[in-house]
Design a protein around this motif. Structure first.
Motif, PDB file in Angstrom:
ATOM      1  N   GLY A  28      47.667 -17.511 -48.626  1.00  0.00           N
ATOM      2  CA  GLY A  28      48.793 -16.905 -47.950  1.00  0.00           C
ATOM      3  C   GLY A  28      49.991 -17.835 -48.033  1.00  0.00           C
ATOM      4  N   VAL A  29      51.137 -17.309 -48.429  1.00  0.00           N
ATOM      5  CA  VAL A  29      52.340 -18.119 -48.619  1.00  0.00           C
ATOM      6  C   VAL A  29      53.434 -17.620 -47.680  1.00  0.00           C
ATOM      7  CG1 VAL A  29      54.100 -18.900 -50.246  1.00  0.00           C
ATOM      8  CG2 VAL A  29      51.747 -18.564 -51.020  1.00  0.00           C
ATOM      9  N   THR A  30      54.069 -18.574 -46.975  1.00  0.00           N
ATOM     10  CA  THR A  30      55.191 -18.268 -46.079  1.00  0.00           C
ATOM     11  C   THR A  30      56.290 -19.289 -46.339  1.00  0.00           C
ATOM     12  OG1 THR A  30      53.601 -17.567 -44.393  1.00  0.00           O
ATOM     13  CG2 THR A  30      55.877 -17.843 -43.697  1.00  0.00           C
ATOM     14  N   ALA A  31      57.535 -18.818 -46.348  1.00  0.00           N
ATOM     15  CA  ALA A  31      58.683 -19.716 -46.508  1.00  0.00           C
ATOM     16  C   ALA A  31      59.708 -19.399 -45.431  1.00  0.00           C
ATOM     17  CB  ALA A  31      59.306 -19.571 -47.895  1.00  0.00           C
ATOM     18  N   CYS A  32      60.427 -20.441 -44.997  1.00  0.00           N
ATOM     19  CA  CYS A  32      61.463 -20.257 -43.978  1.00  0.00           C
ATOM     20  C   CYS A  32      62.715 -21.020 -44.395  1.00  0.00           C
ATOM     21  CB  CYS A  32      60.967 -20.731 -42.608  1.00  0.00           C
ATOM     22  SG  CYS A  32      60.768 -22.535 -42.474  1.00  0.00           S
ATOM     23  N   ASP A  33      63.845 -20.671 -43.780  1.00  0.00           N
ATOM     24  CA  ASP A  33      65.075 -21.396 -44.061  1.00  0.00           C
ATOM     25  C   ASP A  33      65.198 -22.587 -43.113  1.00  0.00           C
ATOM     26  OD1 ASP A  33      65.830 -20.382 -41.621  1.00  0.00           O
ATOM     27  OD2 ASP A  33      67.213 -18.879 -42.440  1.00  0.00           O
ATOM     28  N   GLU A  34      66.329 -23.266 -43.139  1.00  0.00           N
ATOM     29  CA  GLU A  34      66.473 -24.494 -42.362  1.00  0.00           C
ATOM     30  C   GLU A  34      66.506 -24.232 -40.852  1.00  0.00           C
ATOM     31  OE1 GLU A  34      71.222 -24.453 -43.486  1.00  0.00           O
ATOM     32  OE2 GLU A  34      70.146 -26.354 -43.373  1.00  0.00           O
ATOM     33  N   GLN A  35      66.793 -22.981 -40.447  1.00  0.00           N
ATOM     34  CA  GLN A  35      66.740 -22.641 -39.026  1.00  0.00           C
ATOM     35  C   GLN A  35      65.359 -22.161 -38.584  1.00  0.00           C
ATOM     36  OE1 GLN A  35      69.639 -21.567 -40.821  1.00  0.00           O
ATOM     37  NE2 GLN A  35      70.635 -23.385 -39.941  1.00  0.00           N
ATOM     38  N   ALA A  73      56.221 -28.878 -41.489  1.00  0.00           N
ATOM     39  CA  ALA A  73      56.870 -29.193 -42.769  1.00  0.00           C
ATOM     40  C   ALA A  73      58.385 -29.139 -42.636  1.00  0.00           C
ATOM     41  CB  ALA A  73      56.389 -28.226 -43.847  1.00  0.00           C
ATOM     42  N   LEU A  74      58.898 -28.200 -41.828  1.00  0.00           N
ATOM     43  CA  LEU A  74      60.338 -28.103 -41.632  1.00  0.00           C
ATOM     44  C   LEU A  74      60.884 -29.372 -40.980  1.00  0.00           C
ATOM     45  CD1 LEU A  74      62.709 -26.162 -42.047  1.00  0.00           C
ATOM     46  CD2 LEU A  74      62.287 -25.274 -39.735  1.00  0.00           C
ATOM     47  N   ARG A  75      60.035 -30.055 -40.199  1.00  0.00           N
ATOM     48  CA  ARG A  75      60.446 -31.312 -39.566  1.00  0.00           C
ATOM     49  C   ARG A  75      60.214 -32.519 -40.470  1.00  0.00           C
ATOM     50  NH1 ARG A  75      58.164 -28.484 -35.038  1.00  0.00           N
ATOM     51  NH2 ARG A  75      56.128 -29.462 -35.420  1.00  0.00           N
ATOM     52  N   GLY A  76      59.776 -32.265 -41.724  1.00  0.00           N
ATOM     53  CA  GLY A  76      59.647 -33.345 -42.691  1.00  0.00           C
ATOM     54  C   GLY A  76      58.225 -33.747 -43.026  1.00  0.00           C
ATOM     55  N   ALA A  77      57.217 -33.144 -42.395  1.00  0.00           N
ATOM     56  CA  ALA A  77      55.827 -33.517 -42.652  1.00  0.00           C
ATOM     57  C   ALA A  77      55.343 -32.899 -43.956  1.00  0.00           C
ATOM     58  CB  ALA A  77      54.937 -33.068 -41.499  1.00  0.00           C
ATOM     59  N   HIS A  78      54.410 -33.612 -44.610  1.00  0.00           N
ATOM     60  CA  HIS A  78      53.749 -33.104 -45.815  1.00  0.00           C
ATOM     61  C   HIS A  78      52.257 -32.954 -45.490  1.00  0.00           C
ATOM     62  CE1 HIS A  78      57.035 -33.558 -48.810  1.00  0.00           C
ATOM     63  NE2 HIS A  78      57.462 -34.476 -47.937  1.00  0.00           N
ATOM     64  N   LEU A  79      51.754 -31.729 -45.527  1.00  0.00           N
ATOM     65  CA  LEU A  79      50.349 -31.463 -45.227  1.00  0.00           C
ATOM     66  C   LEU A  79      49.638 -31.061 -46.504  1.00  0.00           C
ATOM     67  CD1 LEU A  79      50.710 -29.331 -41.957  1.00  0.00           C
ATOM     68  CD2 LEU A  79      50.501 -31.813 -42.178  1.00  0.00           C
ATOM     69  N   ARG A  80      48.452 -31.629 -46.706  1.00  0.00           N
ATOM     70  CA  ARG A  80      47.649 -31.262 -47.874  1.00  0.00           C
ATOM     71  C   ARG A  80      46.192 -31.131 -47.440  1.00  0.00           C
ATOM     72  NH1 ARG A  80      48.581 -30.885 -52.981  1.00  0.00           N
ATOM     73  NH2 ARG A  80      50.621 -31.887 -52.773  1.00  0.00           N
ATOM     74  N   GLY A 130      67.165 -29.548 -50.618  1.00  0.00           N
ATOM     75  CA  GLY A 130      68.300 -29.017 -51.340  1.00  0.00           C
ATOM     76  C   GLY A 130      69.168 -30.119 -51.919  1.00  0.00           C
ATOM     77  N   PRO A 131      70.363 -29.775 -52.377  1.00  0.00           N
ATOM     78  CA  PRO A 131      71.291 -30.790 -52.925  1.00  0.00           C
ATOM     79  C   PRO A 131      71.589 -31.862 -51.886  1.00  0.00           C
ATOM     80  CG  PRO A 131      72.048 -28.568 -53.423  1.00  0.00           C
ATOM     81  CD  PRO A 131      70.911 -28.417 -52.469  1.00  0.00           C
ATOM     82  N   GLY A 132      71.622 -33.092 -52.315  1.00  0.00           N
ATOM     83  CA  GLY A 132      71.908 -34.195 -51.411  1.00  0.00           C
ATOM     84  C   GLY A 132      70.715 -34.628 -50.587  1.00  0.00           C
ATOM     85  N   GLY A 133      69.538 -34.069 -50.881  1.00  0.00           N
ATOM     86  CA  GLY A 133      68.339 -34.471 -50.148  1.00  0.00           C
ATOM     87  C   GLY A 133      68.203 -33.828 -48.792  1.00  0.00           C
ATOM     88  N   ARG A 134      69.030 -32.856 -48.472  1.00  0.00           N
ATOM     89  CA  ARG A 134      68.965 -32.203 -47.167  1.00  0.00           C
ATOM     90  C   ARG A 134      67.866 -31.139 -47.177  1.00  0.00           C
ATOM     91  NH1 ARG A 134      71.482 -27.740 -44.830  1.00  0.00           N
ATOM     92  NH2 ARG A 134      72.507 -27.295 -46.820  1.00  0.00           N
ATOM     93  N   THR A 135      67.118 -31.038 -46.073  1.00  0.00           N
ATOM     94  CA  THR A 135      66.057 -30.037 -45.951  1.00  0.00           C
ATOM     95  C   THR A 135      66.684 -28.670 -45.723  1.00  0.00           C
ATOM     96  OG1 THR A 135      64.486 -31.635 -45.042  1.00  0.00           O
ATOM     97  CG2 THR A 135      64.032 -29.305 -44.644  1.00  0.00           C
ATOM     98  N   VAL A 136      66.403 -27.751 -46.627  1.00  0.00           N
ATOM     99  CA  VAL A 136      66.986 -26.410 -46.538  1.00  0.00           C
ATOM    100  C   VAL A 136      65.944 -25.364 -46.157  1.00  0.00           C
ATOM    101  CG1 VAL A 136      68.802 -26.955 -48.183  1.00  0.00           C
ATOM    102  CG2 VAL A 136      66.621 -26.028 -49.016  1.00  0.00           C
ATOM    103  N   GLY A 137      64.713 -25.799 -45.960  1.00  0.00           N
ATOM    104  CA  GLY A 137      63.656 -24.851 -45.592  1.00  0.00           C
ATOM    105  C   GLY A 137      62.298 -25.504 -45.727  1.00  0.00           C
TER     106      GLY A 137
END
Length: 680
Positions: A191-198, A227-234, A259-266
């Motif tokens: 199952g795949v889910t994606a969200c934006d930066e908000q 993950a949106l807060r910067g965590a990497h789960l595997r 995204g560009p500039g290293g900013r988290t966009v989602g």
């Protein structure tokens, strides 16, 4: 006269498109290639050129496709037409603008078009590579002079139309690629889910929708927000409960999108439902634990608690019970039970359940697994009080079988309501089969030990029981042969009496051996017909009393008026006579013999007790293994073959009953015979 001018798109005509026209054209951008955008653009083109007709044709190989039109007559409303032999074909072929004030005076115009169009102003629309994508034109039914401003309008309209079509084609290509991507993602097992930066969900594939349905909630907290807060789960192992309070296991991969500039966009998460795999692993663990428990146990009584503990702990259930069938009494008896640790409520388990009564009794009756979705409901085979006090809901009862014979019932309970599962039924049927094989194996081993014991005892019989009377007969026969006439007259009767007594003893031993052998091998069977066992016992007691008249021996009986069951009258009379005969034989002067007969559930119980020599605990089972006589009987020189109890057990077994020696208060012996009151 017709005039040809240079390409207005290449600044042949100075100036530019009116701003109001650009604004109107810009409003057309949301339209698609198959929508009304082309007609509106053609209308704007016609108004800008002050012409009654405006057309836009898409170039598709060797054909022209009408993309938009304004003021067209029926003759011009052709969806597709050949590229060759058309005015748009000339523009597409040369890649240059085409301005004709009078078509009738221009030899490039096909003859078939003359008379339908008076004047024509066309301009190519090129893609980013310079290839002609389409042709836009303004036309009039009468010859006319096209002004420079009108030329610029058509050229600018061609430029805007190019942007419009190019954007629409690009949007179509993006949509096509998105559909391909959606199809690929929907085909994944994850199952795949994606969200934006908000944190707003922007994509969910089909597998994730199913996971959401199983959980009863979106499931975005599986790893997406982390993950949106910067965590990497595997391969993160997550356990959640569904609406039915069942645990579901997931493996989660989740990562931020940079995204560009290293900013988290989602962020994006991939979730794999491994509940089924975990269940299979638990099933294997459970089966291994059950096999280990059975392998190390000396008996089913010792193995039962360990087997149930393995089932409850590995499958995360609440309570389990093991019942063994007692065919004689027509009941299942509780052999073991196990409740998950930490449960404050005690689950009451009866000592036995009649055939067809309760969950275990009903499973024995129907001979197949029973799945009860909620035992708290009426008619669920257990009392509502027991279900409520033990927090019991779903129950499964599986017969323990070996071949076609039901040996017991395995029952398990959960504290949640669950629907039947084929995999679980298969597992429990397999565990029940393991238990059945264990019980039958120990039965066979017991039988083998009995056979070995019987063989040794038969050898002892040949060596002693038969040799002793034969020796006496031979010796006294020799004395008779050698006696003279005087001795023969004086001692003959006494010698003949000894020979006769030993002959009768041999005959009794041989007859009982032959009868026992016939019963064991099936050459002699019992005929089960309805009979009154109370009458048989009453007659045997009366005969025994008559035989001991004058002896200091008391015989009391407690018998019902009638007790009818399926049985062989002659064989059962033989059993009763043997039990009473043993009681009389082993009772001392002044002894007391008691005979009782009663119905206990679906079984008849006959008990014969005496105050005689008694049988030690370690000798009780040996009494039923052929030619065994207790040490007290041998020491007291009490006559007998030692086959009476063995014959009695064989007859009772043929009636699907049981015979055993009970614990006795004080000196003496009590023998209990149980016979089923229903036909088997």
């Amino acid at each position: 006269m017709a005039k040809r001018r240079d390409d207005p798109g290449r600044e042949a005509w100075p100036g530019g498109l009116d701003e109001s026209l650009l604004h109107e054209v810009a409003e057309l951008h949301p339209a698609s290639l198959d929508g009304g955008g082309g007609d509106e653009l053609a209308a704007l083109l016609a108004r800008a050129a002050h012409a009654p007709v405006g057309m836009i044709h898409l170039v598709r190989g060797s054909t022209l496709r009408l993309y938009g039109g304004h003021g067209l007559t029926e003759a011009w409303k052709v969806p597709e037409s050949p590229l060759e032999g058309s005015m748009a074909g000339i523009v597409a072929g040369t890649g240059e603008p085409l301005v004709i004030d009078d078509l009738s005076a221009d030899d490039r115009v096909p003859v078939r078009l003359r008379g339908h169009i008076g004047a024509y102003l066309g301009h190519p629309m090129r893609d980013q590579n310079g290839a002609v994508l389409a042709v836009c034109c303004a036309a009039d039914t009468e010859p006319r002079h096209w002004s420079a401003e009108q030329g610029r309008s058509v050229a600018e309209a061609a430029l805007v139309g190019t942007l419009l079509i190019t954007e629409q084609l690009a949007r179509y290509e993006i949509d096509r690629q998105r559909r391909f991507l959606d199809a690929v993602l929907d085909s994944l097992h994850d199952g795949v889910t994606a969200c934006d930066e908000q944190g707003r969900i922007v994509f969910v594939n089909e597998r994730m929708r199913r996971i959401r349905d199983d959980l009863g909630h979106p499931g975005d907290d599986l790893g997406l927000l982390s993950a949106l807060r910067g965590a990497h789960l595997r391969d993160s192992d997550v356990v959640l409960q569904d609406p039915n309070r069942r645990n579901r296991h997931y493996l989660v991969d989740a990562h931020p999108i940079t995204g560009p500039g290293g900013r988290t966009v989602g962020a994006v998460q991939a979730v794999q439902d491994v509940t089924r795999r975990k269940r299979v692993e638990r099933f294997r663990t459970c089966e291994l634990a059950v096999t280990t428990a059975l392998a190390d146990a000396p008996s089913i009584e010792a193995a039962g608690p360990r087997v149930l503990e393995a089932v409850v702990s590995t499958l995360q259930w609440l309570h389990a019970e093991l019942w063994l069938v007692d065919e004689t009494a027509a009941v299942v008896r509780s052999a073991a039970q196990w409740t998950a640790p930490g449960r404050s409520a005690r689950i009451e388990v009866p000592a036995d359940l009649p055939y067809g009564v309760g969950l275990a009794g009903r499973a024995w009756q129907v001979g197949k697994p029973l799945w009860i979705r909620d035992v708290g409901r009426p008619q669920s085979l257990i009392s509502p009080e027991t279900a409520e006090s033990g927090s019991l809901h779903t129950a499964l009862a599986v017969p323990v079988r070996e071949g076609f014979e039901t040996l017991g019932v395995l029952v398990v309970f959960t504290d949640s309501i669950e629907d039947p599962e084929d995999e679980l039924l298969a597992l429990m049927s397999g565990i029940a089969a393991h238990i059945g094989q264990f019980v039958e194996k120990h039965r066979v081993e017991d039988l083998q030990r009995q056979l070995v014991r019987s063989k040794n005892e038969y050898l002892a019989l040949v060596g002693h029981e038969l040799r002793t009377p034969l020796t006496s007969i031979s010796a006294y026969t020799e004395l008779l042969r050698e006696a003279d006439e005087k001795s023969l007259v004086a001692d003959g009767p006494r010698l003949l009496e000894v020979i006769e007594r030993n002959t009768n003893q041999l005959r009794d031993i041989i007859n009982e051996l032959m009868e026992l052998s016939a019963l064991d091998t099936g050459h002699a069977d019992v005929q089960l017909t309805p009979m009154d066992l109370a009458e048989v016992v009453r007659d045997s007691v009366a005969k025994t009393r008559a035989a001991v008249v004058g002896a200091p021996l008391v015989i009391d009986d407690e018998l019902p008026d009638r007790l009818v069951l399926p049985g062989d009258r002659k064989r059962l009379r033989q059993v009763v006579d043997n039990l009473l005969g043993n009681a009389v034989k082993y009772s001392p002067d002044g002894g007391h013999i008691g005979v009782t007969l009663k119905a206990d559930g679906r079984a008849a119980e006959l008990a014969v007790s005496d105050t005689g020599l008694g049988v030690s605990t370690d000798e009780r089972e040996k009494l039923f293994t052929g030619l065994y006589r207790t040490s007290r009987a041998r020491d007291g020189a009490i006559p007998g073959t030692g086959l009476g109890m063995t014959l009695s057990r064989a007859v009772v077994s043929k009636h699907h009953g049981s015979i055993e020696l009970l614990d006795h208060d004080g000196p003496g012996t009590t023998v209990l015979v149980r016979l089923p009151m229903d036909a088997r």
